[in-house]
Design a protein around this motif. Structure first.
Motif, PDB file in Angstrom:
ATOM      1  N   MET A   1       0.842  -1.194   0.000  1.00 44.70           N
ATOM      2  CA  MET A   1       0.000   0.000   0.000  1.00 44.70           C
ATOM      3  C   MET A   1       0.883   1.252   0.000  1.00 44.70           C
ATOM      4  SD  MET A   1      -3.012   1.140   2.676  1.00 44.70           S
ATOM      5  CE  MET A   1      -1.940   1.186   4.107  1.00 44.70           C
ATOM      6  N   LYS A   2       0.491   2.236  -0.809  1.00 42.06           N
ATOM      7  CA  LYS A   2       1.196   3.509  -0.887  1.00 42.06           C
ATOM      8  C   LYS A   2       0.186   4.612  -0.561  1.00 42.06           C
ATOM      9  CE  LYS A   2       2.679   2.270  -5.048  1.00 42.06           C
ATOM     10  NZ  LYS A   2       3.409   2.244  -6.343  1.00 42.06           N
ATOM     11  N   VAL A   3       0.504   5.409   0.453  1.00 39.79           N
ATOM     12  CA  VAL A   3      -0.435   6.385   1.000  1.00 39.79           C
ATOM     13  C   VAL A   3       0.070   7.802   0.755  1.00 39.79           C
ATOM     14  CG1 VAL A   3      -1.530   7.251   3.108  1.00 39.79           C
ATOM     15  CG2 VAL A   3      -1.199   4.786   2.799  1.00 39.79           C
ATOM     16  N   ALA A   4      -0.821   8.680   0.308  1.00 39.21           N
ATOM     17  CA  ALA A   4      -0.487  10.096   0.147  1.00 39.21           C
ATOM     18  C   ALA A   4      -1.455  10.930   0.970  1.00 39.21           C
ATOM     19  CB  ALA A   4      -0.560  10.505  -1.318  1.00 39.21           C
ATOM     20  N   PHE A   5      -0.907  11.843   1.767  1.00 37.59           N
ATOM     21  CA  PHE A   5      -1.721  12.785   2.537  1.00 37.59           C
ATOM     22  C   PHE A   5      -1.768  14.092   1.754  1.00 37.59           C
ATOM     23  CE2 PHE A   5      -0.071   9.877   5.776  1.00 37.59           C
ATOM     24  CZ  PHE A   5      -1.245   9.536   6.439  1.00 37.59           C
ATOM     25  N   VAL A   6      -2.928  14.400   1.215  1.00 42.64           N
ATOM     26  CA  VAL A   6      -3.028  15.558   0.326  1.00 42.64           C
ATOM     27  C   VAL A   6      -4.442  16.120   0.347  1.00 42.64           C
ATOM     28  CG1 VAL A   6      -3.437  14.013  -1.641  1.00 42.64           C
ATOM     29  CG2 VAL A   6      -2.681  16.343  -2.068  1.00 42.64           C
ATOM     30  N   GLY A   7      -4.536  17.429   0.220  1.00 41.77           N
ATOM     31  CA  GLY A   7      -5.829  18.104   0.197  1.00 41.77           C
ATOM     32  C   GLY A   7      -5.809  19.287  -0.737  1.00 41.77           C
ATOM     33  N   THR A  20      -4.009   3.355  -7.837  1.00 41.46           N
ATOM     34  CA  THR A  20      -2.589   3.063  -7.589  1.00 41.46           C
ATOM     35  C   THR A  20      -2.121   3.575  -6.232  1.00 41.46           C
ATOM     36  OG1 THR A  20      -1.867   5.112  -8.665  1.00 41.46           O
ATOM     37  CG2 THR A  20      -2.070   3.146 -10.061  1.00 41.46           C
ATOM     38  N   LEU A  21      -2.804   4.596  -5.707  1.00 42.46           N
ATOM     39  CA  LEU A  21      -2.424   5.176  -4.421  1.00 42.46           C
ATOM     40  C   LEU A  21      -3.640   5.295  -3.523  1.00 42.46           C
ATOM     41  CD1 LEU A  21      -0.294   8.226  -5.706  1.00 42.46           C
ATOM     42  CD2 LEU A  21       0.543   5.946  -5.102  1.00 42.46           C
ATOM     43  N   THR A  22      -3.402   5.237  -2.228  1.00 48.19           N
ATOM     44  CA  THR A  22      -4.445   5.495  -1.246  1.00 48.19           C
ATOM     45  C   THR A  22      -4.328   6.953  -0.822  1.00 48.19           C
ATOM     46  OG1 THR A  22      -4.415   3.221  -0.415  1.00 48.19           O
ATOM     47  CG2 THR A  22      -5.340   4.899   1.035  1.00 48.19           C
ATOM     48  N   ILE A  23      -5.349   7.744  -1.126  1.00 53.59           N
ATOM     49  CA  ILE A  23      -5.337   9.164  -0.805  1.00 53.59           C
ATOM     50  C   ILE A  23      -6.062   9.391   0.515  1.00 53.59           C
ATOM     51  CG2 ILE A  23      -5.981  11.474  -1.545  1.00 53.59           C
ATOM     52  CD1 ILE A  23      -3.842  10.160  -3.287  1.00 53.59           C
ATOM     53  N   ARG A  24      -5.365  10.036   1.438  1.00 52.08           N
ATOM     54  CA  ARG A  24      -5.953  10.383   2.725  1.00 52.08           C
ATOM     55  C   ARG A  24      -5.896  11.895   2.906  1.00 52.08           C
ATOM     56  NH1 ARG A  24      -3.808   5.519   6.842  1.00 52.08           N
ATOM     57  NH2 ARG A  24      -4.810   3.813   5.651  1.00 52.08           N
ATOM     58  N   ILE A  93      11.091  16.448  -2.303  1.00 52.28           N
ATOM     59  CA  ILE A  93      10.846  16.547  -3.737  1.00 52.28           C
ATOM     60  C   ILE A  93      10.389  17.961  -4.077  1.00 52.28           C
ATOM     61  CG2 ILE A  93       9.290  15.792  -5.606  1.00 52.28           C
ATOM     62  CD1 ILE A  93       9.267  13.038  -4.302  1.00 52.28           C
ATOM     63  N   GLY A  94      10.902  18.506  -5.172  1.00 55.95           N
ATOM     64  CA  GLY A  94      10.368  19.744  -5.710  1.00 55.95           C
ATOM     65  C   GLY A  94      11.092  21.013  -5.314  1.00 55.95           C
ATOM     66  N   GLY A 199       3.529  18.953  -5.728  1.00 56.02           N
ATOM     67  CA  GLY A 199       2.671  17.864  -5.269  1.00 56.02           C
ATOM     68  C   GLY A 199       2.491  16.784  -6.327  1.00 56.02           C
ATOM     69  N   LEU A 200       2.313  17.199  -7.564  1.00 52.96           N
ATOM     70  CA  LEU A 200       2.184  16.238  -8.655  1.00 52.96           C
ATOM     71  C   LEU A 200       3.470  15.441  -8.841  1.00 52.96           C
ATOM     72  CD1 LEU A 200       0.248  18.383 -11.290  1.00 52.96           C
ATOM     73  CD2 LEU A 200      -0.660  16.519  -9.889  1.00 52.96           C
ATOM     74  N   GLU A 201       4.604  16.096  -8.648  1.00 49.62           N
ATOM     75  CA  GLU A 201       5.889  15.395  -8.761  1.00 49.62           C
ATOM     76  C   GLU A 201       6.013  14.329  -7.676  1.00 49.62           C
ATOM     77  OE1 GLU A 201      10.683  16.439  -8.923  1.00 49.62           O
ATOM     78  OE2 GLU A 201       9.203  18.067  -9.020  1.00 49.62           O
ATOM     79  N   LEU A 202       5.545  14.660  -6.480  1.00 48.35           N
ATOM     80  CA  LEU A 202       5.573  13.657  -5.404  1.00 48.35           C
ATOM     81  C   LEU A 202       4.663  12.474  -5.723  1.00 48.35           C
ATOM     82  CD1 LEU A 202       5.591  14.069  -1.596  1.00 48.35           C
ATOM     83  CD2 LEU A 202       3.845  12.635  -2.637  1.00 48.35           C
ATOM     84  N   LEU A 203       3.462  12.742  -6.201  1.00 46.85           N
ATOM     85  CA  LEU A 203       2.542  11.645  -6.522  1.00 46.85           C
ATOM     86  C   LEU A 203       3.145  10.717  -7.569  1.00 46.85           C
ATOM     87  CD1 LEU A 203      -0.915  13.495  -6.601  1.00 46.85           C
ATOM     88  CD2 LEU A 203       0.024  12.071  -4.770  1.00 46.85           C
ATOM     89  N   GLU A 204       3.868  11.285  -8.517  1.00 51.50           N
ATOM     90  CA  GLU A 204       4.511  10.464  -9.541  1.00 51.50           C
ATOM     91  C   GLU A 204       5.625   9.615  -8.930  1.00 51.50           C
ATOM     92  OE1 GLU A 204       5.063   8.467 -12.819  1.00 51.50           O
ATOM     93  OE2 GLU A 204       3.445   9.931 -12.549  1.00 51.50           O
ATOM     94  N   ALA A 205       6.400  10.200  -8.025  1.00 52.95           N
ATOM     95  CA  ALA A 205       7.458   9.440  -7.349  1.00 52.95           C
ATOM     96  C   ALA A 205       6.865   8.318  -6.506  1.00 52.95           C
ATOM     97  CB  ALA A 205       8.294  10.372  -6.477  1.00 52.95           C
ATOM     98  N   LEU A 206       5.763   8.605  -5.852  1.00 50.79           N
ATOM     99  CA  LEU A 206       5.096   7.597  -5.024  1.00 50.79           C
ATOM    100  C   LEU A 206       4.535   6.485  -5.898  1.00 50.79           C
ATOM    101  CD1 LEU A 206       4.459   7.149  -2.009  1.00 50.79           C
ATOM    102  CD2 LEU A 206       2.266   8.313  -2.393  1.00 50.79           C
ATOM    103  N   ARG A 207       3.992   6.861  -7.035  1.00 52.26           N
ATOM    104  CA  ARG A 207       3.442   5.878  -7.968  1.00 52.26           C
ATOM    105  C   ARG A 207       4.542   4.945  -8.491  1.00 52.26           C
ATOM    106  NH1 ARG A 207       1.237   9.315 -10.914  1.00 52.26           N
ATOM    107  NH2 ARG A 207      -0.862   9.273 -10.057  1.00 52.26           N
ATOM    108  N   SER A 208       5.746   5.484  -8.642  1.00 58.32           N
ATOM    109  CA  SER A 208       6.857   4.696  -9.179  1.00 58.32           C
ATOM    110  C   SER A 208       7.524   3.804  -8.133  1.00 58.32           C
ATOM    111  CB  SER A 208       7.923   5.629  -9.773  1.00 58.32           C
ATOM    112  OG  SER A 208       7.376   6.408 -10.815  1.00 58.32           O
ATOM    113  N   HIS A 209       7.200   4.009  -6.872  1.00 56.97           N
ATOM    114  CA  HIS A 209       7.803   3.201  -5.811  1.00 56.97           C
ATOM    115  C   HIS A 209       7.361   1.745  -5.959  1.00 56.97           C
ATOM    116  CE1 HIS A 209       8.461   1.585  -1.727  1.00 56.97           C
ATOM    117  NE2 HIS A 209       9.427   2.469  -1.660  1.00 56.97           N
TER     118      HIS A 209
END
Length: 243
Positions: A1-7, A20-24, A93-94, A199-209
């Motif tokens: 599981m890959k989790v992103a905290f974003v709003g 692909t990601l769990t958004i919290r 990142i960023g 933020g988008l760059e982080l989501l891409e890095a997380l997706r690639s993990h």
């Protein structure tokens, strides 16, 4: 599981992430630890709550890293924590992260903004200073602003409390030769949302993990202090059930 905290930084993160990601929602103290206990292999911290609740604790980030969980930070609270925890293995990142590491940005409020609740799509009510700086750099590159006017605007925005950073307040405080409406028009036309880009760059890095914990021996030791143990014991899982 890959989790992103974003709003508010990437309000459409759920749509972009797909399955692909769990958004919290934006993290508060205990949420990173909860994600680790829920089985996360990688965690992306973008947005975090503060002021009325305890913010993400550095200790829970260190715990995640000690458990082999990759932790990424960018854009907002994530950039702050990544700059503070980079020496321990948190991946920043960023551009905004780079600014905090280099000292170009120093104040926590540089990334802060007021926004509507999740139910209203996190609509922004104010403008973060880091985005104004990015916008001014772009306008200078396009030669739409003079160096003097850009410095005046940045000084004006910096002097405003983050809850007061609206286009109207910025124009009134700057007091340039250009009329307020023309100034706002230029800023809006050239607006750079650096927080979203990071933020988008982080989501891409997380997706690639790869999605698996990497148990690499840390060059430091995580100390489970008495305070940590007290915080750990009663913490429920994200489902509300005992962990």
């Amino acid at each position: 599981m890959k989790v992103a905290f974003v709003g508010p930084t990437v309000p459409d993160a759920v749509r972009l992430a797909g399955n692909t990601l769990t958004i919290r929602p934006p993290a508060r103290q205990g949420d990173v630890l909860r994600a680790v206990r829920d089985g996360a292999a990688a965690i992306g911290l973008i947005d975090g709550n503060f002021e009325y609740v305890a913010p993400v604790w550095h200790k829970e980030i260190l715990f995640a890293l000690s458990e082999g969980v990759a932790v990424f930070g960018a854009a907002s609270m994530g950039a702050l924590r990544a700059a503070e925890c980079a020496d321990f293995g948190m991946a920043g990142i960023g551009e905004i992260f780079r600014q905090y590491v280099s000292g170009e940005a120093e104040d926590d409020s540089d990334v802060a903004l007021l926004h509507a609740p999740e139910e209203l799509g996190y609509a922004p009510l104010t403008i973060p200073l880091v985005n104004v700086r990015a916008t001014l750099r772009r306008l200078l590159e396009l030669r739409s602003f003079s160096v003097e006017d850009a410095a005046c605007v940045e000084e004006a925005v910096s002097s405003l409390f983050y809850k007061e950073r609206t286009w109207g307040a910025i124009a009134a405080r700057a007091r340039l030769m250009t009329s307020g409406d023309a100034l706002i028009g230029k800023l809006r036309a050239g607006y750079v949302d650096q927080k979203r880009a990071d933020g988008l760059e982080l989501l891409e890095a997380l997706r690639s993990h790869p999605g698996e914990r990497q148990h690499v021996k840390c060059q430091w030791t995580f100390h489970a202090t008495s305070l940590w143990k007290r915080a750990l014991d009663p913490l429920p899982s994200s489902t509300g059930e005992p962990a």
